[in-house]
Design a protein around this motif. Structure first.
Motif, PDB file in Angstrom:
ATOM      1  N   GLY A 117       0.808  -1.197   0.000  1.00  0.00           N
ATOM      2  CA  GLY A 117       0.000   0.000   0.000  1.00  0.00           C
ATOM      3  C   GLY A 117       0.846   1.255   0.000  1.00  0.00           C
ATOM      4  N   LEU A 118       0.329   2.309  -0.615  1.00  0.00           N
ATOM      5  CA  LEU A 118       0.976   3.615  -0.615  1.00  0.00           C
ATOM      6  C   LEU A 118       0.304   4.443   0.473  1.00  0.00           C
ATOM      7  N   ALA A 119       0.953   4.536   1.630  1.00  0.00           N
ATOM      8  CA  ALA A 119       0.307   5.012   2.848  1.00  0.00           C
ATOM      9  C   ALA A 119       0.626   6.464   3.161  1.00  0.00           C
ATOM     10  N   SER A 138      -3.336   0.795  -3.364  1.00  0.00           N
ATOM     11  CA  SER A 138      -2.235  -0.055  -3.807  1.00  0.00           C
ATOM     12  C   SER A 138      -1.046   0.794  -4.251  1.00  0.00           C
ATOM     13  N   ALA A 139       0.162   0.298  -3.966  1.00  0.00           N
ATOM     14  CA  ALA A 139       1.395   1.058  -4.220  1.00  0.00           C
ATOM     15  C   ALA A 139       1.873   0.817  -5.645  1.00  0.00           C
ATOM     16  N   VAL A 162      -0.332  -3.013 -12.641  1.00  0.00           N
ATOM     17  CA  VAL A 162      -0.614  -4.158 -11.785  1.00  0.00           C
ATOM     18  C   VAL A 162      -0.196  -3.845 -10.355  1.00  0.00           C
ATOM     19  N   SER A 163      -1.003  -4.272  -9.393  1.00  0.00           N
ATOM     20  CA  SER A 163      -0.687  -4.041  -7.989  1.00  0.00           C
ATOM     21  C   SER A 163       0.604  -4.770  -7.613  1.00  0.00           C
ATOM     22  N   ALA A 164       1.366  -4.156  -6.724  1.00  0.00           N
ATOM     23  CA  ALA A 164       2.650  -4.715  -6.320  1.00  0.00           C
ATOM     24  C   ALA A 164       2.489  -5.642  -5.129  1.00  0.00           C
ATOM     25  N   THR A 165       3.126  -6.801  -5.212  1.00  0.00           N
ATOM     26  CA  THR A 165       3.108  -7.748  -4.102  1.00  0.00           C
ATOM     27  C   THR A 165       4.493  -7.975  -3.517  1.00  0.00           C
ATOM     28  N   GLY A 223      -2.012 -11.435  -1.786  1.00  0.00           N
ATOM     29  CA  GLY A 223      -1.683 -11.198  -3.181  1.00  0.00           C
ATOM     30  C   GLY A 223      -2.755 -10.547  -4.012  1.00  0.00           C
ATOM     31  N   VAL A 224      -3.955 -10.395  -3.491  1.00  0.00           N
ATOM     32  CA  VAL A 224      -5.006  -9.607  -4.144  1.00  0.00           C
ATOM     33  C   VAL A 224      -5.551  -8.629  -3.119  1.00  0.00           C
ATOM     34  N   GLU A 225      -6.191  -7.602  -3.619  1.00  0.00           N
ATOM     35  CA  GLU A 225      -6.708  -6.570  -2.726  1.00  0.00           C
ATOM     36  C   GLU A 225      -7.821  -7.111  -1.837  1.00  0.00           C
ATOM     37  N   SER A 226      -8.160  -6.337  -0.843  1.00  0.00           N
ATOM     38  CA  SER A 226      -9.203  -6.744   0.101  1.00  0.00           C
ATOM     39  C   SER A 226     -10.580  -6.784  -0.555  1.00  0.00           C
ATOM     40  N   THR A 227     -11.417  -7.598   0.005  1.00  0.00           N
ATOM     41  CA  THR A 227     -12.841  -7.592  -0.339  1.00  0.00           C
ATOM     42  C   THR A 227     -13.465  -6.315   0.216  1.00  0.00           C
TER      43      THR A 227
END
Length: 321
Positions: free
Chosen positions: A33-35, A138-139, A145-148, A173-177
């Protein structure tokens, strides 16, 4: 380029940057995440800026405890039960905002709801140490594509941020519900790390899919932030009785006759303007004018997001979907 620090050595550095209004890439169990401090308009504006081609979509506010969450959102028995079951974890709950909440309106994009999640691991400890929620999409640059992994973050955003905290590959590895709880009903706004079946088993309630229902997330609606007053864009002249949303050091013709004036940034700083946008529109709306005139704002950088939000504010109200 961003410094990459292992999570067990990064807490102090991350805290210092967050306290200064900067953003930090952090690991969560879903994706990196980009916080930024969710109570700071400048910090949240930096998130949109770093991601590039920003839109003022709502962001998830990440909390470290149920007590922190209850400072900002109203929990009914069903949402409290879901939080007890799935937090910390990859479930985001969209809940009504409390009055006098401290979350910056850029996070909620002007809505009366807030998306909350309680993460695990380094992110949780960081939030607890900061004492305030973190907004953290997501960062990655917008559209990518989202970074893992930390390496993926550094490759994508390394020239735009100062610190990437390396917590190893993210386990989910995937974003939250994302789940909206509304009057005893559950609506799945985004599938993710917790399945609908798991939610139904815990809640005893069927999870409805959003399907073709009206979209509730900002950035997806033709008209989103709709003040009581009409909004007139690219105003180079202010008419009698109008309020003025100004930008920069040079005023539109007739600005002295405006019923009320708010300047998004006297120095023409788009980041400052982005941080002020929602609160200044609301302030002018409270002046009971029929129209808010908006001076031209450049489209470069964060100006694209500012103009996008203003365009939606100015859209015909029957275009709201």
């Amino acid at each position: 380029m961003a410094e990459v620090k292992p999570a067990d050595q990064a807490l102090d550095a991350a805290l210092a940057l967050l306290a200064a209004g900067e953003v930090v890439a952090i690991p969560t169990e879903t994706v990196y995440g980009l916080a930024g401090d969710a109570t700071s308009g400048q910090a949240v504006a930096r998130i949109f800026e770093a991601k590039g081609r920003p839109r003022f979509n709502p962001l998830i506010a990440h909390v470290a405890s149920m007590a922190m969450a209850e400072n900002f959102a109203l929990f009914d028995p069903l949402s409290a039960r879901l939080a007890e079951k799935f937090w910390p974890g990859p479930l985001t709950l969209v809940l009504p905002l409390r009055e006098a909440f401290g979350i910056h309106p850029l996070v909620t994009a002007g809505l009366d709801t807030i998306a909350l999640r309680m993460p695990r691991g380094f992110a949780s400890g960081l939030i607890e140490a900061l004492g305030r929620p973190l907004a953290a999409p997501s960062a990655n640059r917008s559209g990518r594509v989202s970074a893992t992994t930390a390496a993926a973050v550094a490759e994508d955003l390394g020239d735009r941020i100062r610190l990437v905290v390396d917590g190893g590959p993210t386990p989910v590895g995937v974003e939250s519900t994302i789940l909206k709880v509304d009057g005893g009903k559950l609506r799945l706004l985004r599938p993710g790390g917790v399945t609908a079946e798991e939610i139904e088993q815990a809640a005893g309630v069927t999870v409805e899919r959003a399907g073709d229902a009206p979209i509730e997330a900002p950035g997806m609606m033709t008209s989103h932030y709709a003040p009581g007053a009409a909004v007139r864009l690219d105003a180079r002249e202010v008419y009698d009785g109008e309020a003025l949303l100004a930008f920069g050091p040079v005023r539109a013709s007739g600005a002295g006759n405006a019923a009320a004036v708010q300047n998004l940034s006297e120095g023409g700083d788009l980041r400052e303007a982005a941080a002020n946008l929602f609160s200044f529109l609301k302030h002018l709306d409270r002046s009971s004018v029929a129209t808010i005139a908006v001076e031209p704002i450049p489209f470069d950088g964060l100006g694209e997001a500012i103009n996008d939000r203003l365009r939606r504010a100015a859209a015909p109200r029957d275009a709201m979907t």
